[in-house]
Write a protein that holds these residues in place. Structure first.
Motif, PDB file in Angstrom:
ATOM      1  N   PHE A 145       0.845  -1.201   0.000  1.00 58.02           N
ATOM      2  CA  PHE A 145       0.000   0.000   0.000  1.00 58.02           C
ATOM      3  C   PHE A 145       0.876   1.245   0.000  1.00 58.02           C
ATOM      4  CE2 PHE A 145      -2.408   3.416   1.933  1.00 58.02           C
ATOM      5  CZ  PHE A 145      -3.694   3.262   1.448  1.00 58.02           C
ATOM      6  N   LEU A 146       1.909   1.264   0.828  1.00 59.30           N
ATOM      7  CA  LEU A 146       2.796   2.419   0.926  1.00 59.30           C
ATOM      8  C   LEU A 146       3.519   2.668  -0.388  1.00 59.30           C
ATOM      9  CD1 LEU A 146       4.337   1.764   4.454  1.00 59.30           C
ATOM     10  CD2 LEU A 146       2.501   3.350   3.877  1.00 59.30           C
ATOM     11  N   LYS A 147       3.964   1.592  -1.045  1.00 57.64           N
ATOM     12  CA  LYS A 147       4.677   1.752  -2.319  1.00 57.64           C
ATOM     13  C   LYS A 147       3.730   2.226  -3.413  1.00 57.64           C
ATOM     14  CE  LYS A 147       8.262  -1.696  -1.385  1.00 57.64           C
ATOM     15  NZ  LYS A 147       8.777  -3.037  -1.742  1.00 57.64           N
ATOM     16  N   ARG A 148       2.486   1.749  -3.391  1.00 54.06           N
ATOM     17  CA  ARG A 148       1.526   2.139  -4.429  1.00 54.06           C
ATOM     18  C   ARG A 148       1.236   3.628  -4.381  1.00 54.06           C
ATOM     19  NH1 ARG A 148      -4.106   2.261  -4.604  1.00 54.06           N
ATOM     20  NH2 ARG A 148      -4.315   1.200  -2.590  1.00 54.06           N
ATOM     21  N   LEU A 149       1.084   4.180  -3.190  1.00 55.61           N
ATOM     22  CA  LEU A 149       0.799   5.608  -3.084  1.00 55.61           C
ATOM     23  C   LEU A 149       2.059   6.457  -3.181  1.00 55.61           C
ATOM     24  CD1 LEU A 149      -1.973   4.456  -2.110  1.00 55.61           C
ATOM     25  CD2 LEU A 149      -2.106   6.482  -0.651  1.00 55.61           C
ATOM     26  N   GLY A 150       3.160   5.964  -2.656  1.00 58.14           N
ATOM     27  CA  GLY A 150       4.421   6.696  -2.755  1.00 58.14           C
ATOM     28  C   GLY A 150       4.319   8.091  -2.163  1.00 58.14           C
ATOM     29  N   LYS A 151       4.717   9.084  -2.939  1.00 58.30           N
ATOM     30  CA  LYS A 151       4.711  10.472  -2.480  1.00 58.30           C
ATOM     31  C   LYS A 151       3.308  11.046  -2.335  1.00 58.30           C
ATOM     32  CE  LYS A 151       9.260  11.606  -4.350  1.00 58.30           C
ATOM     33  NZ  LYS A 151      10.031  12.475  -5.279  1.00 58.30           N
ATOM     34  N   ASN A 152       2.309  10.326  -2.800  1.00 60.65           N
ATOM     35  CA  ASN A 152       0.931  10.787  -2.661  1.00 60.65           C
ATOM     36  C   ASN A 152       0.330  10.432  -1.299  1.00 60.65           C
ATOM     37  OD1 ASN A 152       0.735  11.948  -5.240  1.00 60.65           O
ATOM     38  ND2 ASN A 152       0.302   9.959  -6.161  1.00 60.65           N
ATOM     39  N   LEU A 153       1.154   9.850  -0.417  1.00 63.00           N
ATOM     40  CA  LEU A 153       0.733   9.567   0.950  1.00 63.00           C
ATOM     41  C   LEU A 153       1.531  10.451   1.901  1.00 63.00           C
ATOM     42  CD1 LEU A 153      -0.725   7.919   3.146  1.00 63.00           C
ATOM     43  CD2 LEU A 153       1.120   6.230   2.965  1.00 63.00           C
ATOM     44  N   ASP A 154       0.831  11.256   2.708  1.00 65.49           N
ATOM     45  CA  ASP A 154       1.486  12.169   3.643  1.00 65.49           C
ATOM     46  C   ASP A 154       0.866  11.991   5.029  1.00 65.49           C
ATOM     47  OD1 ASP A 154       2.840  14.153   4.955  1.00 65.49           O
ATOM     48  OD2 ASP A 154       2.298  15.767   3.567  1.00 65.49           O
ATOM     49  N   LEU A 155       1.697  11.519   5.963  1.00 66.13           N
ATOM     50  CA  LEU A 155       1.259  11.333   7.353  1.00 66.13           C
ATOM     51  C   LEU A 155       2.054  12.209   8.316  1.00 66.13           C
ATOM     52  CD1 LEU A 155       1.063   7.415   7.332  1.00 66.13           C
ATOM     53  CD2 LEU A 155      -0.777   9.039   6.876  1.00 66.13           C
ATOM     54  N   SER A 156       2.853  13.123   7.800  1.00 69.61           N
ATOM     55  CA  SER A 156       3.755  13.921   8.623  1.00 69.61           C
ATOM     56  C   SER A 156       2.994  14.824   9.587  1.00 69.61           C
ATOM     57  CB  SER A 156       4.648  14.776   7.726  1.00 69.61           C
ATOM     58  OG  SER A 156       3.871  15.697   6.970  1.00 69.61           O
TER      59      SER A 156
END
Length: 456
Positions: free
Chosen positions: A380-391
């Motif tokens: 899941f993390l690789k599929r979204l890549g930079k489009n996932l932001d949890l900071s």
């Protein structure tokens, strides 16, 4: 030459002469004539007002004739009067005629009796000009589409006389510099299907009469300076599919009547001053695919009801002071591709079910108070890549198995690099840490007293 051959030749010549005389006696029997003289002169005035690409009178003396028509014009032949009539005009971008620096709004367009559509794009960019309607003249226009878009020098107010265009179905006046209030008269156009006044400098309130145009499918008033509340009459637009009121200064809450817009596909209310609870009947919007309402001072819990809008593809509720947890019902939005909840006051853990959203490609939960272990695996993390932001969630961390997949703004649970910021403090450890700190502080006080006594 034999006598029979000579007779055949004479018969052929005679037949040709007869056909020739018949054609000359009836020159318009098979070929239509040109345009009406008054209509032609009106067209030339429009061209000379807008464009200087060429001498239109010389280059195209019969602009509607097949084989000689200029670009950006469409004509239709009417057998009743044996004339061609202009039905469509396009200006501004190739291959259509370009506009000169001194171009002015051509009020003559309302005098072309058969004109159905006019599109003017990036035409008025230098000399300021205003929308003008011939005064004291009834508009006999058949206009169905009137579009003036991206004209930075088109200024002034929208004339209420536009309401005389009773056949108008599409009115687009977007990305200009129009000012003043929206004329109430526009909402008497009973045939209007699409109204776009976006990206102007319009002010005042949205007229209550907006609910009168029951034929509206699209309404875009975004990026203006509109104030006041969203009128409850908006709920009368029962076949409305697109409503965009974003980037204004609208106040109050979303009206309860919006639940009646059951054909709505696109709803944008972002960047206003809306606040308060959502309408109770929001779940009635079962055709809604795009709901954009970020940048509003809502300061309420996230509505659990949004999880019942099964067709949602984009849900944007960022920067609006939402509190509480992320409702688990959002995991049921199986068509969701974008979920933006950043910069709110959300707490608790990320719902495990969000990891099952197979269509999602943009997920932003940054700058909240979320905690616990991120429930996403490495794929899941690789599929979204930079489009996932949890900071910006200091008590949020990744499981060790997924920690090295991609940088999403949080560290791995229990790592020395991030444990002081991310690993939640266990209740059993809290008293021990407090005791150690107390003993260290007492020791420092005793050492200070001893040192002072010795030096004294």
């Amino acid at each position: 030459m034999s006598s029979s051959s000579l007779q055949l030749l004479l018969i052929t010549l005679t037949t040709s002469l007869l056909l020739s005389n018949a054609t000359n006696d009836h020159p318009n029997k098979n070929l239509p004539s040109s345009m009406d003289r008054i209509e032609l002169e009106t067209l030339f005035k429009i061209m000379e007002t807008l464009s200087s690409d060429q001498d239109w009178r010389v280059s195209y003396p019969n602009p509607c004739q097949p084989g000689s028509s200029w670009p950006g014009i469409e004509c239709k032949y009417t057998p009743m009067d044996n004339h061609f009539h202009v039905t469509r005009l396009d200006f501004g971008t190739p291959p259509n005629p370009s506009c000169k620096n001194t171009a002015k709004f051509p009020s003559e367009i309302f005098q072309l009796p058969h004109l159905e559509s006019i599109f003017v794009f990036q035409c008025f960019t230098e000399a300021p000009t205003r929308i003008s309607v011939p005064p004291n003249k009834p508009l006999m226009s058949r206009l169905q589409q009137l579009s003036f878009r991206s004209n930075s020098a088109l200024i002034g107010t929208i004339p209420p006389q536009i309401s005389s265009l009773k056949s108008l179905q599409i009115l687009t006046l977007s990305q200009n510099k129009l000012t003043g209030e929206i004329p109430v008269e526009i909402f008497s156009l009973s045939s209007l299907v699409h109204l776009d006044l976006s990206y102007n400098l319009l002010s005042g309130a949205i007229p209550l009469e907006v609910g009168n145009v029951r034929s509206l499918v699209g309404l875009d008033l975004s990026y203006n300076r509109l104030m006041g509340q969203i009128p409850s009459a908006i709920g009368e637009l029962r076949i409305l599919q697109k409503l965009d009121l974003s980037s204004n200064s609208l106040t109050g809450s979303v009206p309860e009547s919006i639940q009646h817009l059951q054909s709505l596909v696109f709803l944008a209310l972002s960047n206003n001053n809306l606040r308060g609870s959502f309408p109770r009947g929001l779940t009635g919007l079962q055709n809604l695919q795009y709901f954009l309402m970020d940048d509003n001072p809502m300061f309420v819990p996230l509505p659990e009801e949004l999880g019942r809008l099964k067709k949602l593809q984009e849900l944007r509720l960022a920067n609006s002071g939402y509190s509480g947890t992320i409702p688990p019902s959002y995991s049921q939005l199986t068509n969701l591709s974008t979920l933006s909840l950043q910069n709110n006051r959300l707490s608790g853990q990320i719902p495990v079910g969000l990891a099952n959203l197979s269509h999602i490609y943009h997920l932003n939960l940054s700058r909240n108070f979320l905690d616990g272990v991120v429930p996403f695996n490495s794929s899941f993390l690789k599929r979204l890549g930079k489009n996932l932001d949890l900071s910006g969630n200091l008590r949020l961390c990744l499981s060790p198995s997924a920690g090295n997949s991609v940088n999403v703004g949080v560290g791995v649970c229990g790592s020395s690099k991030t444990s002081s910021l991310i690993t939640p403090v266990r209740k059993s450890e809290a008293p021990l840490k407090c005791s150690i700190l107390f003993i260290v502080n007492i020791a420092l006080v005793i050492l200070t007293l001893v040192y002072t006594s010795f030096c004294g």
